[in-house]
Structures are given as structure tokens and as C-alpha cells.
Design a protein around this motif. Sequence first.
Motif, PDB file in Angstrom:
ATOM      1  N   TYR A 167       0.670  -1.223   0.007  1.00  0.00           N
ATOM      2  CA  TYR A 167       0.108   0.109   0.028  1.00  0.00           C
ATOM      3  C   TYR A 167       1.112   1.230   0.002  1.00  0.00           C
ATOM      4  CZ  TYR A 167      -3.849  -3.094   1.575  1.00  0.00           C
ATOM      5  OH  TYR A 167      -5.010  -3.883   1.844  1.00  0.00           O
ATOM      6  N   GLN A 168       0.347   2.317  -0.198  1.00  0.00           N
ATOM      7  CA  GLN A 168       0.701   3.711   0.127  1.00  0.00           C
ATOM      8  C   GLN A 168       0.902   3.958   1.610  1.00  0.00           C
ATOM      9  OE1 GLN A 168      -1.972   5.018  -2.638  1.00  0.00           O
ATOM     10  NE2 GLN A 168      -0.481   6.363  -3.751  1.00  0.00           N
ATOM     11  N   HIS A 169       1.863   4.489   1.846  1.00  0.00           N
ATOM     12  CA  HIS A 169       2.032   5.164   3.249  1.00  0.00           C
ATOM     13  C   HIS A 169       1.025   5.767   3.992  1.00  0.00           C
ATOM     14  CE1 HIS A 169       6.314   3.886   3.576  1.00  0.00           C
ATOM     15  NE2 HIS A 169       6.818   4.876   2.943  1.00  0.00           N
ATOM     16  N   THR A 170       0.145   6.501   3.176  1.00  0.00           N
ATOM     17  CA  THR A 170      -0.976   7.136   3.721  1.00  0.00           C
ATOM     18  C   THR A 170      -1.901   6.067   4.277  1.00  0.00           C
ATOM     19  OG1 THR A 170      -1.934   7.090   1.432  1.00  0.00           O
ATOM     20  CG2 THR A 170      -0.839   9.213   2.249  1.00  0.00           C
ATOM     21  N   LEU A 171      -1.963   4.894   3.884  1.00  0.00           N
ATOM     22  CA  LEU A 171      -3.012   4.205   4.452  1.00  0.00           C
ATOM     23  C   LEU A 171      -2.304   3.161   5.859  1.00  0.00           C
ATOM     24  CD1 LEU A 171      -4.466   2.177   1.350  1.00  0.00           C
ATOM     25  CD2 LEU A 171      -5.418   4.060   2.651  1.00  0.00           C
ATOM     26  N   ARG A 172      -1.097   3.578   6.176  1.00  0.00           N
ATOM     27  CA  ARG A 172      -0.677   3.016   7.274  1.00  0.00           C
ATOM     28  C   ARG A 172      -1.542   3.083   8.656  1.00  0.00           C
ATOM     29  NH1 ARG A 172       4.623   1.004   7.084  1.00  0.00           N
ATOM     30  NH2 ARG A 172       4.922   1.107   9.280  1.00  0.00           N
ATOM     31  N   HIS A 173      -2.446   4.072   8.668  1.00  0.00           N
ATOM     32  CA  HIS A 173      -3.072   4.542   9.759  1.00  0.00           C
ATOM     33  C   HIS A 173      -4.563   4.372   9.444  1.00  0.00           C
ATOM     34  CE1 HIS A 173       0.689   5.795  11.896  1.00  0.00           C
ATOM     35  NE2 HIS A 173       0.606   6.828  10.885  1.00  0.00           N
ATOM     36  N   SER A 174      -4.778   3.751   8.544  1.00  0.00           N
ATOM     37  CA  SER A 174      -6.444   3.317   8.044  1.00  0.00           C
ATOM     38  C   SER A 174      -7.103   2.373   8.859  1.00  0.00           C
ATOM     39  CB  SER A 174      -6.497   3.006   6.541  1.00  0.00           C
ATOM     40  OG  SER A 174      -7.716   2.411   6.245  1.00  0.00           O
ATOM     41  N   HIS A 175      -8.064   2.596   9.538  1.00  0.00           N
ATOM     42  CA  HIS A 175      -8.771   1.637  10.455  1.00  0.00           C
ATOM     43  C   HIS A 175      -9.224   0.497   9.552  1.00  0.00           C
ATOM     44  CE1 HIS A 175      -8.193   4.089  13.898  1.00  0.00           C
ATOM     45  NE2 HIS A 175      -8.936   5.186  13.375  1.00  0.00           N
ATOM     46  N   ALA A 176      -9.718   0.922   8.412  1.00  0.00           N
ATOM     47  CA  ALA A 176     -10.309  -0.363   7.547  1.00  0.00           C
ATOM     48  C   ALA A 176      -9.235  -1.108   7.124  1.00  0.00           C
ATOM     49  CB  ALA A 176     -11.061   0.544   6.456  1.00  0.00           C
ATOM     50  N   VAL A 177      -8.219  -0.618   6.721  1.00  0.00           N
ATOM     51  CA  VAL A 177      -7.195  -1.553   6.331  1.00  0.00           C
ATOM     52  C   VAL A 177      -6.458  -2.531   7.571  1.00  0.00           C
ATOM     53  CG1 VAL A 177      -4.760  -1.710   5.184  1.00  0.00           C
ATOM     54  CG2 VAL A 177      -6.402  -0.249   4.294  1.00  0.00           C
ATOM     55  N   ALA A 178      -6.479  -1.775   8.653  1.00  0.00           N
ATOM     56  CA  ALA A 178      -5.788  -2.461   9.692  1.00  0.00           C
ATOM     57  C   ALA A 178      -6.921  -3.566  10.312  1.00  0.00           C
ATOM     58  CB  ALA A 178      -5.528  -1.418  10.781  1.00  0.00           C
ATOM     59  N   GLY A 179      -8.019  -3.339  10.121  1.00  0.00           N
ATOM     60  CA  GLY A 179      -9.117  -4.151  10.358  1.00  0.00           C
ATOM     61  C   GLY A 179      -9.282  -5.548   9.639  1.00  0.00           C
ATOM     62  N   ARG A 180      -8.915  -5.237   8.398  1.00  0.00           N
ATOM     63  CA  ARG A 180      -9.094  -6.319   7.314  1.00  0.00           C
ATOM     64  C   ARG A 180      -7.950  -7.224   7.818  1.00  0.00           C
ATOM     65  NH1 ARG A 180      -9.857  -7.867   2.083  1.00  0.00           N
ATOM     66  NH2 ARG A 180      -7.849  -8.600   1.279  1.00  0.00           N
ATOM     67  N   TYR A 181      -6.635  -6.708   8.033  1.00  0.00           N
ATOM     68  CA  TYR A 181      -5.743  -7.785   8.079  1.00  0.00           C
ATOM     69  C   TYR A 181      -5.593  -8.320   9.688  1.00  0.00           C
ATOM     70  CZ  TYR A 181      -4.066  -6.396   3.834  1.00  0.00           C
ATOM     71  OH  TYR A 181      -3.867  -6.404   2.427  1.00  0.00           O
ATOM     72  N   GLU A 182      -6.348  -7.607  10.511  1.00  0.00           N
ATOM     73  CA  GLU A 182      -6.755  -8.185  11.954  1.00  0.00           C
ATOM     74  C   GLU A 182      -7.585  -9.454  11.842  1.00  0.00           C
ATOM     75  OE1 GLU A 182      -4.905  -7.763  14.690  1.00  0.00           O
ATOM     76  OE2 GLU A 182      -3.886  -6.095  14.068  1.00  0.00           O
ATOM     77  N   THR A 183      -8.498  -9.216  10.730  1.00  0.00           N
ATOM     78  CA  THR A 183      -9.550 -10.105  10.715  1.00  0.00           C
ATOM     79  C   THR A 183      -9.159 -11.743  10.259  1.00  0.00           C
ATOM     80  OG1 THR A 183     -11.150  -8.565  10.471  1.00  0.00           O
ATOM     81  CG2 THR A 183     -11.709 -10.485   9.559  1.00  0.00           C
ATOM     82  N   LEU A 184      -8.238 -11.209   9.141  1.00  0.00           N
ATOM     83  CA  LEU A 184      -7.723 -12.554   8.422  1.00  0.00           C
ATOM     84  C   LEU A 184      -6.730 -13.162   9.369  1.00  0.00           C
ATOM     85  CD1 LEU A 184      -6.905 -11.041   4.913  1.00  0.00           C
ATOM     86  CD2 LEU A 184      -8.743 -12.469   5.478  1.00  0.00           C
ATOM     87  N   ASN A 185      -6.623 -14.575   9.142  1.00  0.00           N
ATOM     88  CA  ASN A 185      -5.554 -15.506  10.029  1.00  0.00           C
ATOM     89  C   ASN A 185      -4.525 -16.378   9.159  1.00  0.00           C
ATOM     90  OD1 ASN A 185      -6.674 -15.098  12.506  1.00  0.00           O
ATOM     91  ND2 ASN A 185      -8.574 -16.068  12.020  1.00  0.00           N
ATOM     92  N   GLY A 186      -3.439 -15.864   9.102  1.00  0.00           N
ATOM     93  CA  GLY A 186      -2.515 -16.851   8.313  1.00  0.00           C
ATOM     94  C   GLY A 186      -1.329 -15.935   8.054  1.00  0.00           C
ATOM     95  N   ASP A 187      -0.591 -16.543   6.915  1.00  0.00           N
ATOM     96  CA  ASP A 187       0.898 -15.927   6.568  1.00  0.00           C
ATOM     97  C   ASP A 187       0.503 -14.789   5.745  1.00  0.00           C
ATOM     98  OD1 ASP A 187       3.231 -15.338   5.866  1.00  0.00           O
ATOM     99  OD2 ASP A 187       3.773 -17.340   4.942  1.00  0.00           O
ATOM    100  N   ILE A 188       0.403 -13.558   6.445  1.00  0.00           N
ATOM    101  CA  ILE A 188       0.102 -12.431   5.507  1.00  0.00           C
ATOM    102  C   ILE A 188       1.226 -11.258   6.177  1.00  0.00           C
ATOM    103  CG2 ILE A 188      -1.683 -10.673   5.061  1.00  0.00           C
ATOM    104  CD1 ILE A 188      -3.557 -12.444   6.843  1.00  0.00           C
TER     105      ILE A 188
END
Length: 325
Positions: A167-188
Motif C-alpha cells: 500500500y501507500q504510506h497514507t494507509l498505514r493508519h487506515s482503520h479499515a485496512v488495519a481491521g482487514r488484516y486483523e480479521t484474516l488469519n494466516g501467513d500475511i
Amino acid sequence: MAGEHGHRADELCEAGLELYALALKEGRITQQEADPAPCLIDLGLLQPDIEDMRWLRPVAPAVALPRLLRATAEDISRQRQRDARLAEAFEPLMRIGHHSATAGTPTISVLSGMERINRAITQTMADANGEILAIQPHTGRNAAALAESLDRDQALLDRGGRIRTLYQHTLRHSHAVAGRYETLNGDIEVRTLDEVTERLIVVDRTVAFIPVNKDRTLALEIRTPAIVSYFADTFDRLWHLATPMYPEAVTQPTLNGITPRQRAIAGLLVEGHTDAVIAARLGMNIRTARVHIAKLAATLGSESRAQLGYLIGESGILKQEGTKE
């Protein structure tokens, strides 16, 4: 089809431009004078004088130009609609061709419409069990759009697959992006850069998806090994330059009071880009970009745009960033 004066009837030639200028200067020209450039009449730049049909009077440029531009825009719109219809018509045919071909046959398929594009990506990922490489530039997508692909990503992870995303640096603090990867489980793994390319998805290094137009309603599904390998190598190079974001974030250092985002803006300012271009390339709105530019100017003590470029060069902040990397 080209006319006797060497170009299409809907194009304005040099001779026609000169005659049009003469008509504007004189107020009118004769039918005979206009014969060498029939494009003037075809384009509606000359009209018969209703009081004396032997003469032609020019249409004012302020009236003629918007009309011609509007006609051009309408032609472009019709062509785009035709392209979309053709892509939609051929997409199932290409699918037939793809499935009837041998597995190793290189193909490039055109996908029309978000539904078809997402379906093709989902079907391809359903057969994958290796690695997904993805570049996701900021497009203002909402949380629902980000969550749309959760099921297919989790299914791949459950099969032992791996996902790497840029992603671009501007999305480092995006709650939607962070929430997505907190939801997924696995090698990410997720990393970020100042700037990224257009959207790219590479599945098992054998299939790639890229957009064709800005609104992403057309895409290419690429199964040509040389092209897919090129995309994967490009991703790998960008990945090594990127800053980790997930699962363990690395803090971007501030040098001499200048944040990483401000350094990125400084680099684009030195290249002469406008605020709008800077905002688009860094994935932020123009107001935010201007706030960062103002903070950068204040930090460096600049009182004007021209002085800011000079002070950026004198400060050495861009050199410091390059040395660090």
C-alpha cells in the motif's frame, strides 16, 4: 476517409486554418475562395450568408471551439461505450478459448465490469495454494469494498497460502485496512511505500490481473509467463524497498524535524509537480497535501514556493533519505 485536400473531412488543415483566419479578418469570403478547404464547411466554421448566398461568413471562434470540443467528447464517449460492449461480448468467448486450450497456452483475456473481474479473480484464487502478490493503491474505497475479498483471501490462507500486499504510506493508519488484516488469519505481510503502481494481483506467479481504465471497469487477465514473471519481479523489487506495516510495523524515522511523508512531498516539489499531482501520487487529498507542504515550509523557514524548492535542496533532506536506504 480523406478528401481531395489530403485529410479527413472532420479535421482542420493548415490551408483551412488560414482561410478561416482570413474570413474572420474580412468578415466573409466567397464560395470559390473556400473551395480549397471544404473542411471549413464540414466543421461548421463557415456558413452561407442568408442575404447573399455567394458569400460565406465565419462562425465566431468562441462559438465554434466549444461546439467542436463537445462533438469530439461525444465521439470519444461513443467509442468507449463501443469498446466496453466489445469487451463484454468477447469476454465469455475468451473464456471458452481459454478452457479449450492446453494448460500451457499463453493468454490475455479482457474482463468487462466489476462483477466479472471479481468473479475471475475469485475463480483463479480458488485454484491457488501458493502466494498472492498484491499492489493496492489508495482509491478511497470504503470498508465494505475492502471486506469484499475477505472470504477468498481467508480460503487461500486456510490452504496454507501466503499473501503479500503493498500500500501507500497514507494507509498505514487506515482503520479499515488495519481491521482487514486483523480479521484474516494466516501467513500475511503488508508493507508500504510513498508511491505504488496501479493495482496488481499476481496469483501463484502464473496469473496476473491489471486494470485497463481509471475506473477499473475493464481489466486484463494475463496468463503469459514472460509478462507475469515481469510483474512478479517488479513487485519483489518494490517489496524490498517498502516499510513493514503488518504483522509488525516499523516506525518511519523523522530526520531533522522532517517526517517521511514530508520528505516524499519534498522530492515531488523539487521535480516541479503541482499540489494536485503530489496528492494523487501519494494517495491523499489535496487539502492534506497542502497542510504537509505548509508544515514543510515552516520547518525549513520558507516564505515562498520558489524559496521552498531552494531550501529543500540546501537542507540535504532528500540526500539523507537516499543515504539511509
